[in-house]
Design a protein around this motif. Structure first.
Motif, PDB file in Angstrom:
ATOM      1  N   LYS A 110       0.817  -1.209   0.000  1.00 35.26           N
ATOM      2  CA  LYS A 110       0.000   0.000   0.000  1.00 35.26           C
ATOM      3  C   LYS A 110       0.855   1.265   0.000  1.00 35.26           C
ATOM      4  O   LYS A 110       0.464   2.294  -0.561  1.00 35.26           O
ATOM      5  CB  LYS A 110      -0.917   0.011   1.223  1.00 35.26           C
ATOM      6  CG  LYS A 110      -2.092  -0.948   1.134  1.00 35.26           C
ATOM      7  CD  LYS A 110      -2.980  -0.808   2.366  1.00 35.26           C
ATOM      8  CE  LYS A 110      -4.231  -1.651   2.247  1.00 35.26           C
ATOM      9  NZ  LYS A 110      -5.117  -1.487   3.427  1.00 35.26           N
ATOM     10  N   ALA A 111       2.017   1.185   0.640  1.00 34.03           N
ATOM     11  CA  ALA A 111       2.892   2.350   0.702  1.00 34.03           C
ATOM     12  C   ALA A 111       3.786   2.466  -0.528  1.00 34.03           C
ATOM     13  O   ALA A 111       4.554   3.418  -0.649  1.00 34.03           O
ATOM     14  CB  ALA A 111       3.769   2.281   1.958  1.00 34.03           C
ATOM     15  N   GLY A 112       3.690   1.502  -1.460  1.00 34.41           N
ATOM     16  CA  GLY A 112       4.509   1.550  -2.662  1.00 34.41           C
ATOM     17  C   GLY A 112       5.891   0.979  -2.468  1.00 34.41           C
ATOM     18  O   GLY A 112       6.789   1.232  -3.268  1.00 34.41           O
ATOM     19  N   GLY A 113       6.082   0.191  -1.399  1.00 35.28           N
ATOM     20  CA  GLY A 113       7.391  -0.382  -1.112  1.00 35.28           C
ATOM     21  C   GLY A 113       7.612  -1.712  -1.806  1.00 35.28           C
ATOM     22  O   GLY A 113       6.761  -2.216  -2.539  1.00 35.28           O
ATOM     23  N   ASN A 114       8.786  -2.294  -1.556  1.00 33.19           N
ATOM     24  CA  ASN A 114       9.175  -3.570  -2.144  1.00 33.19           C
ATOM     25  C   ASN A 114       8.614  -4.702  -1.282  1.00 33.19           C
ATOM     26  O   ASN A 114       9.189  -5.066  -0.263  1.00 33.19           O
ATOM     27  CB  ASN A 114      10.697  -3.648  -2.229  1.00 33.19           C
ATOM     28  CG  ASN A 114      11.186  -4.929  -2.884  1.00 33.19           C
ATOM     29  OD1 ASN A 114      10.391  -5.803  -3.245  1.00 33.19           O
ATOM     30  ND2 ASN A 114      12.494  -5.058  -3.027  1.00 33.19           N
ATOM     31  N   ASP A 115       7.488  -5.294  -1.711  1.00 33.37           N
ATOM     32  CA  ASP A 115       6.834  -6.289  -0.871  1.00 33.37           C
ATOM     33  C   ASP A 115       7.505  -7.659  -0.935  1.00 33.37           C
ATOM     34  O   ASP A 115       7.109  -8.575  -0.230  1.00 33.37           O
ATOM     35  CB  ASP A 115       5.344  -6.411  -1.229  1.00 33.37           C
ATOM     36  CG  ASP A 115       5.112  -6.901  -2.645  1.00 33.37           C
ATOM     37  OD1 ASP A 115       6.091  -7.014  -3.404  1.00 33.37           O
ATOM     38  OD2 ASP A 115       3.949  -7.155  -2.994  1.00 33.37           O
ATOM     39  N   ALA A 116       8.538  -7.805  -1.768  1.00 33.66           N
ATOM     40  CA  ALA A 116       9.313  -9.042  -1.752  1.00 33.66           C
ATOM     41  C   ALA A 116      10.110  -9.161  -0.455  1.00 33.66           C
ATOM     42  O   ALA A 116      10.403 -10.270   0.003  1.00 33.66           O
ATOM     43  CB  ALA A 116      10.258  -9.097  -2.942  1.00 33.66           C
ATOM     44  N   ILE A 117      10.446  -8.020   0.151  1.00 32.28           N
ATOM     45  CA  ILE A 117      11.243  -8.043   1.390  1.00 32.28           C
ATOM     46  C   ILE A 117      10.468  -8.656   2.549  1.00 32.28           C
ATOM     47  O   ILE A 117      10.954  -9.596   3.195  1.00 32.28           O
ATOM     48  CB  ILE A 117      11.740  -6.623   1.729  1.00 32.28           C
ATOM     49  CG1 ILE A 117      12.751  -6.163   0.681  1.00 32.28           C
ATOM     50  CG2 ILE A 117      12.362  -6.572   3.130  1.00 32.28           C
ATOM     51  CD1 ILE A 117      13.165  -4.716   0.812  1.00 32.28           C
ATOM     52  N   PRO A 118       9.254  -8.185   2.879  1.00 29.69           N
ATOM     53  CA  PRO A 118       8.530  -8.823   3.984  1.00 29.69           C
ATOM     54  C   PRO A 118       8.163 -10.274   3.702  1.00 29.69           C
ATOM     55  O   PRO A 118       8.168 -11.102   4.627  1.00 29.69           O
ATOM     56  CB  PRO A 118       7.275  -7.961   4.139  1.00 29.69           C
ATOM     57  CG  PRO A 118       7.148  -7.186   2.886  1.00 29.69           C
ATOM     58  CD  PRO A 118       8.533  -6.992   2.387  1.00 29.69           C
TER      59      PRO A 118
END
Length: 336
Positions: A110-118
């Motif tokens: 949602k924040a536009g971040g890299n969701d592969a990290i979490p």
């Protein structure tokens, strides 16, 4: 919001219905629910694409470092500084569990971040939690309580590691992997319902105990736990963000590290605070309260931080503001 309804309702049921608390504790093993919850969430993780991030592992390692090193150390210091009595064990358990299986990725997206990290931090953190959790609880709770580390490791291998490994093996079968992707939202909803059932059951079991020990607890103490949970989560957020930016990581990566490093999984925390192994060692059944408070606060705080992180990225480099990915309501209402 559901969490704040289930806690008092369950507590009141446990106090007012004779024998309900004992029956629930005797006939409903929440460990089975946790197994199927983690299995359901894990089988929808797109691990084939995630391993592509292994060529640049710095941000993933930072997220894991914040989650399983910085937060346990900070929480240990908090417990030593403040007289939290029955709630101390709950805070220490909460800090030792790995990152969430769902909400960190959703909030990052949602924040536009890299969701592969979490997602990758989830896989690795949960894969090794049978080692990291007993280590931290042995160092902290083990100073005053006889923690059976080997029994704890065995329980975590069965309840937390096995379902993730089994889910990923089955996902490798094409027909099962495609089916999991098609039914991702339904599986997620069932997992969330499972967590809500665990919360209700735990509240029922804790209700009579809370009533018995209420004279020894004060409103000030509960408020202190709420404040400290918020502070600990905030330290995790800014540690993840700050360390990533210090090492020249992008805003997208910093967002992913911040959310995944600071959020904690509720399913494993509840399973531990209600497990016979730790209850037999002498922790208070009220230890379940801090993980519930922490879970509620992390969702509230991180919802606010979505806009804050995007604004910060805009100030740093307006040309590279991360774009949010809008998820469906079923996905965004994360219970873990």
């Amino acid at each position: 919001m559901t969490l704040f309804i289930l806690l008092p309702v369950g507590g009141l049921l446990g106090q007012s219905v004779p024998g309900l608390s004992e029956s629930v504790g005797q006939y409903l093993n929440t460990g089975y629910l946790v197994f199927f919850i983690l299995f359901g969430m894990s089988i929808t993780l797109p691990t084939g694409k995630l391993w592509q991030t292994a060529s640049q592992p710095t941000s993933i390692l930072l997220a894991i470092f914040v989650s399983i090193v910085i937060l346990p150390l900070v929480t240990w210091g908090v417990v030593l500084l403040f007289p939290l009595k029955a709630f101390s064990a709950g805070l220490l358990i909460m800090s030792a569990v790995p990152t969430t299986l769902a909400s960190a990725a959703v909030w990052t997206r949602k924040a536009g971040g890299n969701d592969a990290i979490p997602l990758m931090a989830t896989l690795l953190g949960n894969a090794f939690c049978f080692l990291t959790i007993p280590f931290w609880l042995g160092q902290t709770l083990g100073q005053s309580l006889p923690i059976d580390v080997w029994s704890l490791m065995s329980r975590l291998l069965i309840v937390a590691v096995l379902p993730m490994g089994l889910a990923q093996v089955l996902r490798a079968i094409p027909i099962i992997g495609k089916s999991a992707d098609v039914h991702k939202l339904s599986i997620g909803m069932l997992s969330q319902i499972g967590i809500l059932i665990i919360i209700l059951v735990s509240a029922i079991r804790t209700g009579p105990i809370f009533q018995e020990q209420s004279e020894n607890l004060s409103l000030l103490q509960v408020l202190l736990v709420i404040v400290l949970c918020g502070v600990i989560h905030g330290i995790g957020l800014w540690s993840g963000w700050g360390l990533t930016r210090l090492l020249k990581g992008s805003c997208e990566d910093a967002i992913g590290v911040a959310f995944s490093g600071s959020q904690k999984t509720l399913a494993i925390a509840i399973d531990l605070t209600t497990s016979p192994i730790l209850l037999a060692s002498g922790i208070s059944p009220l230890a379940i309260i801090p993980p519930l408070i922490f879970h509620a606060l992390q969702l509230i705080i991180d919802t606010i931080m979505i806009a804050k992180f995007r604004q910060t990225c805009s100030d740093i480099d307006p040309k590279q503001v991360p774009q949010p990915v809008h998820s469906t309501n079923a996905e965004s209402i994360s219970a873990d």
